[in-house]
Design an enzyme around this catalytic site. Structure first.
Site, short mmCIF file in Angstrom:
data_model
loop_
_atom_site.label_atom_id
_atom_site.label_comp_id
_atom_site.label_asym_id
_atom_site.label_seq_id
_atom_site.Cartn_x
_atom_site.Cartn_y
_atom_site.Cartn_z
N TYR A 32 0.85 -1.20 0.00
CA TYR A 32 0.00 0.00 0.00
C TYR A 32 0.88 1.23 0.00
O TYR A 32 2.09 1.15 0.19
CB TYR A 32 -0.95 0.00 1.20
N LYS A 148 6.60 -1.70 2.08
CA LYS A 148 5.37 -1.19 2.70
C LYS A 148 4.22 -2.15 2.42
O LYS A 148 3.33 -1.87 1.60
CB LYS A 148 5.09 0.22 2.15
N GLU A 180 11.70 2.74 14.85
CA GLU A 180 10.71 3.63 14.25
C GLU A 180 9.39 3.42 14.97
O GLU A 180 9.29 2.55 15.83
CB GLU A 180 10.56 3.36 12.74
N LEU A 204 11.03 1.49 7.66
CA LEU A 204 10.46 1.88 6.38
C LEU A 204 11.18 3.14 5.88
O LEU A 204 11.42 4.06 6.68
CB LEU A 204 8.96 2.20 6.54
N1 PLP Z 1 7.32 3.85 9.31
C1 PLP Z 1 6.22 3.08 9.22
C2 PLP Z 1 6.20 1.74 9.87
C3 PLP Z 1 5.09 3.56 8.52
O1 PLP Z 1 3.98 2.79 8.42
C4 PLP Z 1 5.13 4.85 7.93
C5 PLP Z 1 3.98 5.38 7.20
O2 PLP Z 1 2.98 4.74 7.03
C6 PLP Z 1 6.29 5.62 8.08
C7 PLP Z 1 7.38 5.07 8.77
C8 PLP Z 1 6.38 7.01 7.51
O3 PLP Z 1 6.48 6.98 6.11
P1 PLP Z 1 6.01 8.25 5.25
O4 PLP Z 1 6.78 9.43 5.77
O5 PLP Z 1 6.39 7.90 3.86
O6 PLP Z 1 4.56 8.40 5.47
#
Ligand code: PLP
Length: 286
Positions: A32, A148, A180, A204
């Site tokens: 996603y 993701k 994270e 991520l």
């Molecule tokens: N880490 C995780 C586990 C996430 O699910 C997300 C966003 O859904 C992020 C970090 C942040 O990513 P982004 O800045 O691309 O939204």
């Protein structure tokens, strides 16, 4: 009345149907993406699409992604969001519908593509200014969280642990390292230096994380990309999470202890202001 996109059609959300044999339903076999639009203009869309393509590649899902930018644009139009200050489009692609066997369908099936749009509201300045709280949780996710995927059960349980504890965020810790959040990346500030975990298989590659590092460097803030020992966080002056729907969110208490002086710090504020300036410029056509 929300209009969603499903496999080539724009339909009322209540009318959208996915098969019980969808591999997303049976195996969480899919990826996603969530892309923000400010003032109806998608922000860093190329980076989001790029991450999605890398995810499809990692899962070996062969999807035609050529029209996805148009799907994003049209969902804003269909849902009357083109003048909305902030909105997001969620898109999910699964391997498709096939009788349940673990291996990929022997005869390839078309992937299922589903997307919706909705308005997003950031916390009001007083709430943001008071700061947010987090707890640490053990990281029990698989070894490829750089992809993701829609397999988010450990993230769901982590966020629920935060809700149960009456706090805002959950910080995954593995082998003593702060990785994270359940749906956002994590930064700490030690003195004048901003620190965040490197991009490996255990975090991520957040689009907001990348932007915040760029904004920090542009503002002359030193950035170190290295693992953070959770025990060192008692000496951190500031901490915050980043994400598409988190933006920059200050953490002033972790596991019931103040971070720094327990107030939102100057580096966090500067980076949030820099982010706001960037998205407002983007929204007004810059
Ligand atoms: N880490 C995780 C586990 C996430 O699910 C997300 C966003 O859904 C992020 C970090 C942040 O990513 P982004 O800045 O691309 O939204």
């Amino acid at each position: 009345m929300a209009i969603v996109y499903l496999n080539g059609d724009y339909v009322e959300a209540s009318q959208a149907r996915v098969s019980v044999d969808d591999r997303g339903f049976l195996f969480a076999d899919g990826i996603y993406e969530v892309t923000p639009a400010y003032g109806g203009r998608f922000f860093l869309m190329d980076r989001h699409i790029d991450r999605m393509l890398r995810g499809l590649c990692a899962l070996r899902i062969d999807a035609d992604t050529s029209g996805l930018t148009e799907v994003h644009e049209r969902l804003l139009v269909e849902n009357g969001l083109t003048s909305e200050p902030i909105s997001i489009v969620y898109i999910q692609i699964t391997r498709g519908v096939a009788p349940r066997t673990h291996a990929f369908p022997a005869t390839p099936v078309p992937p299922t593509v589903y997307a919706y749009a909705k308005a997003f509201h950031r916390p009001d300045p007083a709430r943001w200014g008071a700061g947010f709280e987090a707890i640490t949780v053990p990281d029990r996710r698989w070894a490829r969280v750089d992809v993701k995927t829609i397999a988010l059960l450990p993230n769901v349980l982590a966020q629920q642990a935060a809700v149960d504890a009456g706090v805002d965020d959950a910080l995954f810790v593995r082998d003593g390292i702060a990785l994270e959040g359940a749906h956002n990346n994590f930064f700490a500030v030690f003195g004048e230096t901003l620190v965040t975990h490197p991009l490996t298989n255990v975090v991520l590659p957040g689009i907001t994380r990348g932007l915040v590092i760029e904004l920090a460097r542009e503002s002359g803030i030193a950035v170190e990309v290295r693992p953070i020992q959770v025990e060192d966080l008692v000496r951190a002056d500031e901490a915050f999470f980043t994400g598409t729907t988190t933006e920059v969110r200050p953490t002033v208490r972790l596991d019931g202890r103040d971070i720094g002086d327990g107030r939102v710090g100057p580096v966090t504020r500067r980076l949030f202001d820099a982010l706001l300036e960037r998205v407002e410029r983007h929204a007004s056509g810059g």
